[in-house]
Scaffold this active site. Structure first.
Site, mmCIF file in Angstrom:
data_model
loop_
_atom_site.group_PDB
_atom_site.id
_atom_site.type_symbol
_atom_site.label_atom_id
_atom_site.label_comp_id
_atom_site.label_asym_id
_atom_site.label_seq_id
_atom_site.Cartn_x
_atom_site.Cartn_y
_atom_site.Cartn_z
ATOM 1 N N ARG A 183 1.967 1.692 10.290
ATOM 2 C CA ARG A 183 1.516 2.076 8.952
ATOM 3 C C ARG A 183 2.709 1.947 8.001
ATOM 4 N NH1 ARG A 183 -3.094 5.012 7.717
ATOM 5 N NH2 ARG A 183 -3.289 5.713 9.882
ATOM 6 N N GLU B 255 -6.990 -0.113 14.758
ATOM 7 C CA GLU B 255 -7.545 -1.207 13.950
ATOM 8 C C GLU B 255 -6.544 -2.350 13.768
ATOM 9 O OE1 GLU B 255 -8.559 -2.172 9.298
ATOM 10 O OE2 GLU B 255 -8.679 -0.081 9.962
ATOM 11 N N SER C 103 -10.631 -6.140 10.125
ATOM 12 C CA SER C 103 -11.913 -5.616 9.644
ATOM 13 C C SER C 103 -12.586 -6.697 8.824
ATOM 14 C CB SER C 103 -11.720 -4.352 8.806
ATOM 15 O OG SER C 103 -11.045 -4.649 7.602
ATOM 16 N N ARG D 163 0.735 -4.948 12.624
ATOM 17 C CA ARG D 163 -0.052 -4.322 13.698
ATOM 18 C C ARG D 163 -0.307 -5.298 14.847
ATOM 19 N NH1 ARG D 163 -4.242 0.370 11.935
ATOM 20 N NH2 ARG D 163 -2.834 1.491 10.542
ATOM 21 N N ARG E 137 0.841 -1.195 0.000
ATOM 22 C CA ARG E 137 0.000 0.000 0.000
ATOM 23 C C ARG E 137 0.878 1.248 0.000
ATOM 24 N NH1 ARG E 137 -4.741 -1.861 4.370
ATOM 25 N NH2 ARG E 137 -5.174 -3.845 3.323
#
Length: 446
Positions: free
Chosen positions: A276, A348, A351, A407, A261
């Site tokens: 991130r 987060e 999800s 994460r 990403r």
């Protein structure tokens, strides 16, 4: 894409869904106009073709000047047919483009608003009170250094900012998480998959990632290929252009892949550490099921995510994501956010999204059901009889993170740290790690 019949029969429902996401409803009028133009173009082409066929029948019976006149008329009509066919093609493309620009219709239960308008559904566990325990928690960067688990300096030297090396127990911890995630997935009936991280444009577009998320996607220069940001992409395309056996649904896959990403728009956010990053590994759950079962399956995916976080002994909250923060394909999304002690907030970790038939319409995945069992318009479907006691109808897709490695490693290190810089290994991971505690390579200071 959305069901065209909903757009035609209930455009106000689409307008309301756009408003819920905080988006303009101008796309609705554009799409309706494109549909009308497309239908008119089809009618014009078919009328010209009918004239052409009729003229073709008259020519063999004509003679002399009449025949010459008909032949001349045929030549003119052929040009008109060709032009009408081209116009129809252009109208079809404009209609499809307009339809593709409309996101999936947010569920009635999805909260309206943007990123900050989520609703907390549940809080699980209690964050540790480090002050009561008598020490200040270290962040994952410091713990990673003490343990020899995370090397950010060499990651930046070799690959640039937002890259890292997992070394020693850091690498072991990722592999342990992969094993634990795949073990759980297998035990609850998922087929394990190692998925490609490079896909053709159709796979990326079919899952909606060349829409609002296009700026976050890596394209391979000189090749018509993309790096995926999640294995949702290859798994959604896995059964593209196929008619599945409806009796075999649900098909559940747990796919491991690296994810890439750009983190566009995140300048200045989480620049420290591995929260991130531009690349990370992930185990993703992906399901094909009937539209009628999609809501129940969504809840099951959430429960499996919670089960995994419980095994890691983490404190977390479950949120119902607001419509404006949904991806293009989702009608509803639940996030599980783990407590990160040094940030003093939930972040987060997983999800799960219900994408209904949005992706399968784009990728032409359907299923053959027993007659009368195919989903009807009530669920946005479009069943069609095959004349053999079966019907071809729509298929829903859902996705859910089982474990995003970086994460999750952050949450484990910070949650289970001890005063001397060591980190307790959650019991569920101990058989994979071969130890109960991760010991620092050097004495911790302070």
């Amino acid at each position: 894409m959305i069901d065209p019949r909903i757009l035609r029969d209930d455009p106000d429902r689409v307008r309301a869904a756009q408003a819920k996401r905080g988006l303009s409803d101008a796309v609705v009028d554009t799409a309706l106009a494109a549909d009308a133009a497309r239908r008119a173009a089809i009618g014009e082409f078919e009328a010209k073709r009918a004239q052409q066929k009729q003229l073709g029948k008259q020519i063999p019976q004509a003679q002399g000047e009449e025949k010459q006149a008909l032949l001349a008329q045929t030549k003119t009509l052929a040009a008109e047919v060709k032009a009408a066919e081209a116009a129809q093609g252009e109208a079809e493309e404009a209609w499809r483009a307009a339809l593709l620009s409309i996101p999936n219709l947010a569920d009635e239960q999805t909260p309206a608003g943007g990123e900050d308008d989520f609703v907390v559904l549940e809080t699980v566990g209690t964050p540790r009170d480090f002050a009561a325990e008598g020490f200040e928690p270290r962040d994952h960067v410091e713990l990673g250094r003490l343990l020899g688990a995370i090397d950010l300096d060499r990651g930046a030297k070799v690959s640039g900012s937002r890259f890292y090396f997992l070394t020693g127990v850091g690498a072991e911890l990722e592999l342990a998480l992969v094993n634990l995630a795949m073990e759980q997935a297998r035990e609850v009936g998922f087929t394990q998959v190692i998925a490609p991280s490079m896909v053709k444009p159709r796979a990326m577009d079919g899952t909606g990632f060349l829409g609002q998320a296009a700026d976050d996607v890596y394209r391979i220069e000189g090749q018509d290929m993309y790096l995926v940001g999640t294995s949702e992409v290859p798994m959604a395309a896995y059964h593209s252009d196929e008619i599945l056996d409806g009796a075999s649904l649900p098909l559940r896959y747990a796919a491991f892949s690296p994810c890439f990403r750009k983190e566009a728009g995140s300048h200045g956010k989480d620049t420290k550490g591995i929260i991130r990053v531009h690349w990370f590994d992930k185990v993703e759950m992906f399901v094909y099921t009937t539209p009628e079962e999609a809501v129940a399956e969504h809840q099951r995916l959430l429960e499996w995510e919670k089960m995994f976080l419980d095994k890691l002994e983490l404190a977390y909250q479950v949120i119902d994501v607001a419509a404006g923060d949904l991806g293009l394909s989702a009608i509803r999304k639940f996030d599980c956010e783990a407590w990160i002690p040094t940030q003093g907030k939930y972040r987060e970790l997983t999800s799960t999204s219900n994408c209904t038939e949005f992706q399968t319409r784009r990728l032409d995945t359907r299923a053959r059901y027993a007659a009368g069992a195919a989903a009807g318009e009530g669920s946005g479907g479009s069943g069609g009889s095959t004349g053999s006691g079966t019907e071809v109808g729509p298929v829903a897709t859902l996705n859910g993170t089982l474990c995003a490695m970086t994460r999750t490693i952050v949450a484990i290190l910070e949650t289970h740290q001890q005063a001397d810089g060591s980190v307790r290994v959650p019991k569920a991971l101990q058989k994979w790690m071969g130890r109960e505690v991760l010991e620092p390579l050097e004495p911790a200071r302070g």
